[in-house]
Design an enzyme around this catalytic site. Structure first.
Site, short mmCIF file in Angstrom:
data_model
loop_
_atom_site.label_atom_id
_atom_site.label_comp_id
_atom_site.label_asym_id
_atom_site.label_seq_id
_atom_site.Cartn_x
_atom_site.Cartn_y
_atom_site.Cartn_z
N LYS A 170 -3.64 69.45 -33.97
CA LYS A 170 -3.65 69.85 -32.54
C LYS A 170 -3.16 68.67 -31.70
CE LYS A 170 -8.60 68.91 -32.21
NZ LYS A 170 -9.15 68.33 -31.02
N ARG B 280 -20.52 73.95 -27.06
CA ARG B 280 -19.17 74.15 -26.53
C ARG B 280 -18.80 75.59 -26.87
NH1 ARG B 280 -15.13 69.25 -28.14
NH2 ARG B 280 -15.09 70.60 -29.96
N TYR C 19 -1.24 42.06 -10.12
CA TYR C 19 -1.89 42.72 -8.99
C TYR C 19 -3.37 42.33 -8.88
CZ TYR C 19 2.16 45.78 -8.48
OH TYR C 19 3.41 46.27 -8.27
N MET D 115 2.42 49.35 -13.98
CA MET D 115 3.07 50.59 -14.45
C MET D 115 3.98 50.34 -15.67
SD MET D 115 5.57 53.23 -12.43
CE MET D 115 4.38 53.99 -11.38
#
Ligand SMILES: Cc1ncc(COP(=O)(O)O)c(C=O)c1O
Length: 377
Positions: free
Chosen positions: A35, A130, A264, A312
């Site tokens: 999957k 679930r 940053y 990024m």
């Protein structure tokens, strides 16, 4: 030239890991769980290496079509079953086996017109909460399915919430066994953690395995070389090999003086004069932005650490350990974000994931489409 970042898929390791899963449950048939596009590896890229499995388990109908398009004629299991009554047409056409976890799915089957009765996996919610029928509702669901001409065979399936941890599987297994003991049919109970920890030679419950009978096991993450119970055990403990390497290169180097900051938010301050490397890999490549200073990285196969914030398209690494190893890292030096470096050193994806507060599953699935992928040995 493209950016130097690249993901490598290691086909030998896929074969090896599948064999490990099989060895842990030698009497069981093995679903290779593919999957999420084979946990981010790419179904088409892993197919040849995993075709020694007894079947492929997944949940997207489009992925099932892709596996059939590769020429696979054996079993394919839809782990969440069908999402819409029309999906049953595709199941009939492609011979897909499907999980039934909900009353509506039985209603749809009862209305489905087919000449080829289906193989279904009736799911019990034994405590995961679930998908699945509660133990109280399970036998009635089984009886309903058993009476349908659309159903050829019913396999009994459940999923453990804590096969990887100290709670273990005992209470869910006891409930499952008590509810199903006189029901005929095969059973499918074990994901990677349950297969390795509770069925295998290493298995904590072996021998006897505390009544864990799983005619079909469903290993996913172990096939992709990650320990399902890290950090209690690592991949080496289970003899699993990395199937994915995320690799890039240094595209810049900076000499910092004490007190200089990096990136940053000036999130890292140099405690002494040091060189740092700038790597062509950022969160737009799928690397975790939340990975903190200290997350392990290999530069030229030498273990070092991320420093400062991931941006990024770039991240920054400490080059001091590389210097201490007698190497001079520079622009072009190889950086291994996880997996296997060219010198053979391995950085376990489990370790990287843990440093970032997540799991290997998420890292594998997150590699971005812009990262070129190469299939290697
Ligand atoms: C029903 C089911 N079986 C098997 C698996 C494979 O689990 P793992 O990758 O932990 O082996 C999953 C994955 O989430 C699943 O949902």
């Amino acid at each position: 030239m493209p950016r130097p970042i690249q993901a490598l898929i290691h086909t030998d390791a896929l074969r090896h890991n599948l064999a490990r899963a099989r060895a842990a449950a030698p009497d069981a048939k093995v679903w290779a769980v593919v999957k999420a596009n084979a946990y981010g590896h790419g179904i088409e890229r892993v197919f040849e290496s995993l075709r020694g499995a007894d079947g492929f388990a997944l949940l997207d109908l489009a992925e099932a079509e892709r596996v059939r398009a590769l020429g696979w004629r054996g079993p394919i299991l839809l782990l969440e079953g069908v999402f819409d009554p029309r999906d049953l047409e595709l199941c009939s056409r492609l011979g897909l086996w499907h999980v039934v976890h909900e009353t509506r799915q039985i209603d749809w089957l009862a209305m489905h017109k087919t000449h080829a009765p289906h193989r279904v996996f009736l799911k019990m919610n034994s405590g995961m909460n679930r998908l699945g029928f509660t133990p109280e509702a399970y036998r009635a669901a089984w009886a309903r399915l058993d009476a349908l001409p659309q159903v050829e065979e019913i396999t009994l399936i459940t999923h453990f919430s804590d096969a990887d941890g100290p709670r273990g599987i005992a209470s869910q297994l006891a409930l499952f066994n008590a509810t199903t003991q006189d029901l005929p049919g095969e059973r499918s109970l074990a994901n990677s953690a349950a297969t390795l920890r509770h069925m295998g030679a290493h298995g904590e419950s072996a021998p006897g395995a505390g009544g864990l009978r799983s005619d079909w096991v469903r290993p996913g993450i172990a096939v992709y070389g990650s320990a399902p119970d890290y950090p209690e055990h690592d991949a080496t403990h289970w003899d699993l090999r990395p199937t994915m390497t995320l690799r890039s290169r240094l595209i810049g180097v900076q000499q910092l003086q004490v007190g200089d900051t990096v990136g940053y938010g000036s999130a890292f301050t140099a405690p002494q004069a040091m060189r740092i490397g700038v790597v062509a890999c950022g969160y737009a490549d799928g690397y975790m932005r939340v990975a903190p200073t200290g997350t392990p990285v290999l530069v030229d196969g030498v273990r070092t650490r991320l420093v400062g914030r991931v941006s990024m398209d770039m991240l920054t690494v400490d080059l001091e350990p590389v210097r201490q190893a007698g190497l001079t890292a520079d622009v072009g030096s190889e950086v291994t974000l996880w997996g296997r470096a060219s010198n053979g050193a391995v950085l376990a994806i489990d370790e990287v994931a843990r440093a970032a507060g997540t799991l290997s599953y998420e890292l594998m699935c997150a590699v971005a489409p812009r990262v070129p992928v190469e299939v290697a040995d």
